[in-house]
Design a protein around this motif. Structure first.
Motif, short mmCIF file in Angstrom:
data_model
loop_
_atom_site.label_atom_id
_atom_site.label_comp_id
_atom_site.label_asym_id
_atom_site.label_seq_id
_atom_site.Cartn_x
_atom_site.Cartn_y
_atom_site.Cartn_z
N PRO A 132 0.05 -52.86 29.74
CA PRO A 132 0.51 -51.89 30.73
C PRO A 132 0.82 -50.51 30.14
O PRO A 132 0.54 -49.49 30.78
CB PRO A 132 1.79 -52.52 31.29
CG PRO A 132 1.70 -53.96 30.96
CD PRO A 132 0.86 -54.07 29.74
N SER A 133 1.36 -50.47 28.94
CA SER A 133 1.70 -49.16 28.36
C SER A 133 0.45 -48.32 28.11
O SER A 133 0.46 -47.11 28.34
CB SER A 133 2.51 -49.33 27.08
OG SER A 133 1.77 -50.04 26.12
N ARG A 134 -0.61 -48.92 27.67
CA ARG A 134 -1.86 -48.18 27.43
C ARG A 134 -2.50 -47.73 28.73
O ARG A 134 -3.04 -46.63 28.83
CB ARG A 134 -2.83 -49.02 26.62
CG ARG A 134 -2.35 -49.29 25.21
CD ARG A 134 -3.31 -50.22 24.47
NE ARG A 134 -2.72 -50.68 23.24
CZ ARG A 134 -2.88 -50.10 22.06
NH1 ARG A 134 -3.60 -49.00 21.98
NH2 ARG A 134 -2.31 -50.58 20.99
N VAL A 192 6.95 -45.87 27.34
CA VAL A 192 6.82 -47.20 27.97
C VAL A 192 6.98 -48.28 26.92
O VAL A 192 7.63 -49.31 27.16
CB VAL A 192 5.50 -47.31 28.74
CG1 VAL A 192 5.25 -48.73 29.21
CG2 VAL A 192 5.48 -46.35 29.91
N GLN A 193 6.40 -48.09 25.74
CA GLN A 193 6.57 -49.10 24.69
C GLN A 193 8.02 -49.21 24.26
O GLN A 193 8.49 -50.32 23.98
CB GLN A 193 5.67 -48.76 23.49
CG GLN A 193 4.22 -49.06 23.72
CD GLN A 193 3.36 -48.74 22.52
OE1 GLN A 193 3.78 -48.06 21.58
NE2 GLN A 193 2.14 -49.24 22.53
N PHE A 194 8.73 -48.12 24.23
CA PHE A 194 10.14 -48.17 23.88
C PHE A 194 10.96 -48.89 24.94
O PHE A 194 11.83 -49.69 24.66
CB PHE A 194 10.68 -46.75 23.67
CG PHE A 194 12.13 -46.70 23.31
CD1 PHE A 194 12.55 -47.04 22.03
CD2 PHE A 194 13.08 -46.33 24.26
CE1 PHE A 194 13.89 -47.02 21.69
CE2 PHE A 194 14.42 -46.29 23.93
CZ PHE A 194 14.83 -46.64 22.64
N ILE A 195 10.64 -48.61 26.22
CA ILE A 195 11.37 -49.22 27.32
C ILE A 195 11.14 -50.73 27.40
O ILE A 195 12.08 -51.50 27.56
CB ILE A 195 11.02 -48.53 28.65
CG1 ILE A 195 11.59 -47.11 28.66
CG2 ILE A 195 11.54 -49.32 29.85
CD1 ILE A 195 11.08 -46.27 29.81
N ILE A 196 9.88 -51.14 27.28
CA ILE A 196 9.62 -52.58 27.39
C ILE A 196 9.79 -53.31 26.07
O ILE A 196 9.70 -54.52 26.03
CB ILE A 196 8.22 -52.86 27.99
CG1 ILE A 196 7.10 -52.36 27.09
CG2 ILE A 196 8.11 -52.29 29.37
CD1 ILE A 196 5.71 -52.73 27.56
N GLY A 197 10.01 -52.58 25.00
CA GLY A 197 10.33 -53.18 23.70
C GLY A 197 9.17 -53.82 22.98
O GLY A 197 9.35 -54.74 22.21
N SER A 198 7.98 -53.31 23.18
CA SER A 198 6.82 -53.89 22.47
C SER A 198 6.45 -53.11 21.23
O SER A 198 5.40 -53.31 20.66
CB SER A 198 5.61 -53.94 23.42
OG SER A 198 5.17 -52.63 23.72
#
Length: 111
Positions: free
Chosen positions: A71-73, A104-110
């Protein structure tokens, strides 16, 4: 089975000569001449055609996730499209996509 060093050097030299000839054909042979208008018109669209072809596989089938869409990409690609169309600025579109991807990667922690 790995190739011997002679074969590797032949390939390296052959690729170097081929690359030189490709570049020389544009820079050396027609570099100082004016190009016809129809060719200049078509050359304007090279980056528009090549960049999406290079980026799309990295968004849809990223190697980092084993080929699964992430999703982030996808959101970052959408942000690049929206910012690019809205602002008509390449640097702004790239910055918007980067900010979206990392946000988005920071928010979802991936990360």
């Amino acid at each position: 089975m790995s190739p011997d060093s002679g074969t590797i050097w032949i390939v390296i030299i052959g690729l170097g000569i081929g690359t030189y000839l490709i570049r020389f054909s544009f820079l050396g042979l027609i570099g100082g001449r004016p190009l016809p208008e129809w060719l200049l018109r078509h050359l304007r669209y090279v980056a528009v055609g090549v960049l999406p072809a290079l980026i799309t596989p990295l968004v849809i089938w990223p190697h980092a996730t084993g080929g699964q869409p992430e999703p982030s990409r996808l959101l970052a690609a959408l942000a690049v499209l929206v910012v690019g169309v809205w602002s008509n600025n390449v640097i702004g579109a790239i910055a918007g996509g980067m900010a979206t991807l990392y946000g988005v990667q920071f928010i979802i922690g991936s990360m």
